[in-house]
Write a protein that holds these residues in place. Structure first.
Motif, PDB file in Angstrom:
ATOM      1  N   ALA A 122     -20.129 127.864  46.634  1.00 29.48           N
ATOM      2  CA  ALA A 122     -19.644 127.001  47.630  1.00 29.48           C
ATOM      3  C   ALA A 122     -18.821 127.506  48.854  1.00 29.48           C
ATOM      4  O   ALA A 122     -17.918 128.153  48.479  1.00 29.48           O
ATOM      5  N   GLU A 125     -22.259 129.364  52.611  1.00 22.03           N
ATOM      6  CA  GLU A 125     -23.202 129.072  53.695  1.00 22.03           C
ATOM      7  C   GLU A 125     -22.680 129.159  55.009  1.00 22.03           C
ATOM      8  O   GLU A 125     -23.434 129.469  55.935  1.00 22.03           O
ATOM      9  N   THR A 141     -31.350 125.411  50.513  1.00 27.08           N
ATOM     10  CA  THR A 141     -30.154 124.903  50.177  1.00 27.08           C
ATOM     11  C   THR A 141     -29.343 125.846  49.225  1.00 27.08           C
ATOM     12  O   THR A 141     -29.822 126.633  48.310  1.00 27.08           O
ATOM     13  N   PHE A 142     -28.205 125.716  49.444  1.00 26.55           N
ATOM     14  CA  PHE A 142     -26.987 126.148  48.414  1.00 26.55           C
ATOM     15  C   PHE A 142     -26.607 125.103  47.184  1.00 26.55           C
ATOM     16  O   PHE A 142     -26.123 123.956  47.649  1.00 26.55           O
ATOM     17  N   THR A 143     -26.851 125.230  46.198  1.00 22.73           N
ATOM     18  CA  THR A 143     -26.711 124.345  45.215  1.00 22.73           C
ATOM     19  C   THR A 143     -26.521 125.073  43.712  1.00 22.73           C
ATOM     20  O   THR A 143     -27.291 126.182  43.437  1.00 22.73           O
ATOM     21  N   GLY A 144     -25.593 124.623  43.068  1.00 21.56           N
ATOM     22  CA  GLY A 144     -25.285 125.152  41.593  1.00 21.56           C
ATOM     23  C   GLY A 144     -24.995 126.441  41.708  1.00 21.56           C
ATOM     24  O   GLY A 144     -25.165 127.434  40.748  1.00 21.56           O
ATOM     25  N   LYS A 148     -31.407 128.171  46.904  1.00 25.23           N
ATOM     26  CA  LYS A 148     -32.713 127.506  46.466  1.00 25.23           C
ATOM     27  C   LYS A 148     -33.732 127.354  47.511  1.00 25.23           C
ATOM     28  O   LYS A 148     -33.317 126.722  48.577  1.00 25.23           O
ATOM     29  N   THR A 268     -35.179 130.407  43.242  1.00 27.15           N
ATOM     30  CA  THR A 268     -33.607 130.697  43.554  1.00 27.15           C
ATOM     31  C   THR A 268     -33.301 132.195  43.480  1.00 27.15           C
ATOM     32  O   THR A 268     -33.837 133.098  42.784  1.00 27.15           O
TER      33      THR A 268
END
Length: 279
Positions: A122, A125, A141-144, A148, A268
């Motif tokens: 987090a 970005e 997207t930035f996820t987990g 991704k 990813t």
């Protein structure tokens, strides 16, 4: 008679001032010695402890002809693994003397990662810019804690990039962890170039490494270092140097053809680094 007396007196004065009447004997040379200890906490640093006696000035050498320190005791840094001869020259009232000993550096100094936000956690970005390369945009997207890529039905393309500053003739090493599988008609590339990306235009530069289903990788499940799972590119080992210093752009791009897919869970990438070697 007075002239003769003056001559005798002058002769006596001259004799009294000759060097033979002075004690010009030099003292003993310094007893030069030191210890050199590789630090357990940092194997690229050597602690030098000066144990010299009878000296007032010191010069240290790390194997070359140019002094590297004039301190009584110091710590020297060695960026490359190998065997080095450390020397100390000590100066005292009686002149100078020297001592030397060999030290062994077991590893190269770790380089510096010049990429920001490569851990994809987090906030990462903030260091990246999403690029539309024309046509339907791949979802990025930035996820987990990962970056991704997911394709759009009917085919899509897109990328994300970061501006970096590199040095001339210095080695840089790209690394990153990829995960995916079940893809077809798909490419996933890491590219470096000297031209700033333009929104709405595709980007071309030096393809470092990529997943490419036409080249035979990415079709089955994969997870691992880009250097191990990638199968297409000019620098698949991740290493590159630049002929000139200045700005470059590192771009991660993914796309697929009209009937293609990135796989059921997309692709990813994580823990991306672009490490500058220590000189």
């Amino acid at each position: 008679m007075k002239s003769f007396a003056y001559i005798v007196a002058a002769a006596l004065m001259f004799a009294a001032c000759t060097p033979d009447s002075e004690d010009l004997t030099l003292g003993a040379k310094p007893g030069t010695s030191f210890t050199a200890t590789v630090l357990a906490s940092n194997p690229n640093k050597v602690a030098l402890k000066n144990t010299t006696t009878g000296a007032f000035s010191y010069t240290w050498y790390n194997g070359g002809a140019t002094p590297v320190s004039w301190k009584h005791t110091d710590t020297l840094t060695f960026s490359k693994k190998g065997e080095y001869t450390v020397s100390l020259v000590a100066y005292g009232a009686g002149g100078s003397s020297s001592a030397s000993q060999k030290v062994t550096i077991a590893q190269d100094m770790p380089g510096v990662d010049i990429l920001k936000g490569g851990n994809m956690e987090a906030g990462s970005e903030a260091h990246w810019t999403i690029l539309n390369t024309g046509g339907p945009q791949t979802s990025i997207t930035f996820t987990g804690g990962k970056l991704k890529f997911v394709n759009q039905p009917g085919g899509s393309n897109g990328g994300i990039y970061q501006e970096l500053t590199v040095k001339k003739d210095v080695e840089y090493t790209l690394s990153g962890v990829l995960k995916g599988g079940g893809a077809n008609e798909t490419w996933f590339e890491v590219i470096v170039g000297t031209t700033a990306p333009t929104q709405g235009s595709d980007y071309s530069g030096t393809k470092m490494n990529s997943i490419n289903t036409w080249s035979g990788c990415g079709i089955a499940n994969f997870e691992g270092e880009l250097a191990a799972v990638g199968c297409d590119g000019l620098h698949k080992d991740g290493k590159i140097t630049f002929a000139t210093a200045g700005k470059i752009y590192l771009l991660i791009k993914g796309g697929c053809g009209g009937a293609g897919t990135f796989g059921p869970n997309g692709i990813t990438i994580d823990d991306v680094k672009f490490v500058e070697a220590i000189q």
